[in-house]
Design a protein around this motif. Sequence first.
Motif, mmCIF file in Angstrom:
data_model
loop_
_atom_site.group_PDB
_atom_site.id
_atom_site.type_symbol
_atom_site.label_atom_id
_atom_site.label_comp_id
_atom_site.label_asym_id
_atom_site.label_seq_id
_atom_site.Cartn_x
_atom_site.Cartn_y
_atom_site.Cartn_z
ATOM 1 N N ILE A 8 -10.895 -0.050 -8.211
ATOM 2 C CA ILE A 8 -11.013 -1.144 -9.169
ATOM 3 C C ILE A 8 -10.763 -2.482 -8.470
ATOM 4 C CG2 ILE A 8 -10.098 -2.108 -11.340
ATOM 5 C CD1 ILE A 8 -11.235 0.698 -11.705
ATOM 6 N N CYS A 9 -11.577 -3.464 -8.775
ATOM 7 C CA CYS A 9 -11.368 -4.826 -8.288
ATOM 8 C C CYS A 9 -10.285 -5.471 -9.160
ATOM 9 C CB CYS A 9 -12.673 -5.618 -8.380
ATOM 10 S SG CYS A 9 -12.520 -7.328 -7.838
ATOM 11 N N ILE A 10 -9.213 -5.958 -8.543
ATOM 12 C CA ILE A 10 -8.144 -6.595 -9.330
ATOM 13 C C ILE A 10 -8.064 -8.106 -9.100
ATOM 14 C CG2 ILE A 10 -6.785 -4.502 -9.666
ATOM 15 C CD1 ILE A 10 -4.932 -5.407 -7.400
ATOM 16 N N LYS A 11 -8.871 -8.609 -8.163
ATOM 17 C CA LYS A 11 -9.031 -10.058 -7.949
ATOM 18 C C LYS A 11 -10.477 -10.288 -7.542
ATOM 19 C CE LYS A 11 -4.374 -11.117 -6.405
ATOM 20 N NZ LYS A 11 -3.555 -11.545 -5.273
ATOM 21 N N ALA A 12 -11.080 -11.313 -8.101
ATOM 22 C CA ALA A 12 -12.480 -11.605 -7.792
ATOM 23 C C ALA A 12 -12.668 -11.778 -6.286
ATOM 24 C CB ALA A 12 -12.927 -12.864 -8.528
ATOM 25 N N MET A 13 -13.812 -11.290 -5.792
ATOM 26 C CA MET A 13 -14.141 -11.378 -4.361
ATOM 27 C C MET A 13 -15.599 -11.753 -4.203
ATOM 28 S SD MET A 13 -12.538 -7.984 -2.598
ATOM 29 C CE MET A 13 -12.689 -6.880 -3.989
ATOM 30 N N GLY A 14 -15.868 -12.437 -3.119
ATOM 31 C CA GLY A 14 -17.237 -12.733 -2.745
ATOM 32 C C GLY A 14 -17.650 -11.892 -1.558
ATOM 33 N N PRO A 15 -18.925 -11.878 -1.252
ATOM 34 C CA PRO A 15 -19.393 -11.124 -0.087
ATOM 35 C C PRO A 15 -18.636 -11.536 1.182
ATOM 36 C CG PRO A 15 -21.249 -11.875 -1.396
ATOM 37 C CD PRO A 15 -20.023 -12.548 -1.952
ATOM 38 N N GLY A 16 -18.236 -10.546 1.949
ATOM 39 C CA GLY A 16 -17.516 -10.791 3.192
ATOM 40 C C GLY A 16 -16.009 -10.723 3.079
ATOM 41 N N GLU A 17 -15.480 -10.784 1.861
ATOM 42 C CA GLU A 17 -14.020 -10.718 1.705
ATOM 43 C C GLU A 17 -13.540 -9.294 1.929
ATOM 44 O OE1 GLU A 17 -11.917 -12.963 -1.342
ATOM 45 O OE2 GLU A 17 -13.869 -13.825 -1.888
ATOM 46 N N GLU A 18 -12.437 -9.179 2.667
ATOM 47 C CA GLU A 18 -11.882 -7.865 2.954
ATOM 48 C C GLU A 18 -11.246 -7.263 1.713
ATOM 49 O OE1 GLU A 18 -8.897 -5.432 5.971
ATOM 50 O OE2 GLU A 18 -9.018 -7.617 6.160
ATOM 51 N N MET A 19 -11.514 -5.985 1.489
ATOM 52 C CA MET A 19 -10.885 -5.234 0.406
ATOM 53 C C MET A 19 -9.555 -4.679 0.914
ATOM 54 S SD MET A 19 -13.974 -3.036 -1.228
ATOM 55 C CE MET A 19 -15.538 -3.781 -1.597
ATOM 56 N N CYS A 20 -8.479 -4.981 0.183
ATOM 57 C CA CYS A 20 -7.149 -4.518 0.580
ATOM 58 C C CYS A 20 -6.404 -4.003 -0.640
ATOM 59 C CB CYS A 20 -6.345 -5.664 1.186
ATOM 60 S SG CYS A 20 -7.052 -6.335 2.692
ATOM 61 N N PHE A 21 -5.617 -2.950 -0.435
ATOM 62 C CA PHE A 21 -4.775 -2.473 -1.523
ATOM 63 C C PHE A 21 -3.333 -2.400 -1.071
ATOM 64 C CE2 PHE A 21 -5.003 1.734 0.357
ATOM 65 C CZ PHE A 21 -4.069 2.547 -0.278
ATOM 66 N N PHE A 22 -2.447 -2.309 -2.023
ATOM 67 C CA PHE A 22 -1.009 -2.246 -1.779
ATOM 68 C C PHE A 22 -0.645 -0.783 -1.610
ATOM 69 C CE2 PHE A 22 3.403 -2.327 -3.616
ATOM 70 C CZ PHE A 22 3.988 -3.070 -2.607
ATOM 71 N N TYR A 23 -0.396 -0.355 -0.370
ATOM 72 C CA TYR A 23 -0.171 1.071 -0.091
ATOM 73 C C TYR A 23 0.900 1.708 -0.993
ATOM 74 C CZ TYR A 23 -3.000 1.037 4.248
ATOM 75 O OH TYR A 23 -4.000 0.958 5.180
ATOM 76 N N PRO A 24 2.047 1.035 -1.243
ATOM 77 C CA PRO A 24 3.032 1.671 -2.129
ATOM 78 C C PRO A 24 2.559 1.846 -3.579
ATOM 79 C CG PRO A 24 4.099 0.077 -0.709
ATOM 80 C CD PRO A 24 2.608 -0.124 -0.553
ATOM 81 N N SER A 25 1.385 1.318 -3.923
ATOM 82 C CA SER A 25 0.865 1.529 -5.288
ATOM 83 C C SER A 25 0.463 2.983 -5.500
ATOM 84 C CB SER A 25 -0.309 0.595 -5.578
ATOM 85 O OG SER A 25 -1.461 0.967 -4.844
ATOM 86 N N THR A 26 0.233 3.713 -4.414
ATOM 87 C CA THR A 26 -0.109 5.140 -4.521
ATOM 88 C C THR A 26 0.831 6.031 -3.714
ATOM 89 O OG1 THR A 26 -1.656 5.054 -2.648
ATOM 90 C CG2 THR A 26 -2.581 4.680 -4.858
ATOM 91 N N GLU A 27 1.584 5.472 -2.784
ATOM 92 C CA GLU A 27 2.389 6.280 -1.862
ATOM 93 C C GLU A 27 3.874 6.175 -2.176
ATOM 94 O OE1 GLU A 27 0.466 8.164 0.269
ATOM 95 O OE2 GLU A 27 -1.058 7.131 -0.931
ATOM 96 N N TRP A 28 4.495 7.301 -2.499
ATOM 97 C CA TRP A 28 5.923 7.311 -2.779
ATOM 98 C C TRP A 28 6.723 7.200 -1.485
ATOM 99 C CZ3 TRP A 28 8.751 5.920 -6.529
ATOM 100 C CH2 TRP A 28 10.083 6.293 -6.610
ATOM 101 N N ASP A 29 6.397 8.011 -0.511
ATOM 102 C CA ASP A 29 7.077 7.991 0.783
ATOM 103 C C ASP A 29 6.021 8.229 1.854
ATOM 104 O OD1 ASP A 29 9.205 7.776 2.526
ATOM 105 O OD2 ASP A 29 9.886 9.828 2.258
#
Length: 161
Positions: free
Chosen positions: A94-115
């Motif tokens: 899911i896109c959680i902040k608007a992006m334009g072409p060329g912008e890097e997609m990044c997620f917050f690893y602790p959003s899915t990883e407990w340890d």
Amino acid sequence: MTTTQNSTIIHRYEVAEIWYNPISNHHSLHAAVVLKEGDIITKFHAGITQDFATYLTVQIGANRHITLQPHYLQFVNHSCDPNVFFDTTNMQLICIKAMGPGEEMCFFYPSTEWDMAQSFLCNCGNKDCLQLINGAAHLKIATLQKYRLSDYILQQLKQIM
């Protein structure tokens, strides 16, 4: 192949491009189209399900870790200021902040990883960078509340609150 700044676009998909930077030996996934907040970028599924974490897996439950398919999703890197979220319940990126072409997609690893299998020092450059990234279990609840979290991480937090 197309060269962008110090990186080369090594593969294009409908919504994303894999970039490779030979100076840093770093791969990353970038938007190939305009994305709006709330857009479903792509659906995903488990390539392999295993009972242990690796640096390439995403946690979907207690002792349940998956490799991502389509495979290009493995190039979504971490940021303390994410613009995408892996919804592991609905198996959607899911896109959680608007992006334009060329912008890097990044997620917050602790959003899915407990340890996490491998902790690391973050260099995302965000003014609120957390520095050491090692999973949600190692962060204050107040910090985690600033992020969108997977249902599994929310369940874990309910158990300790």
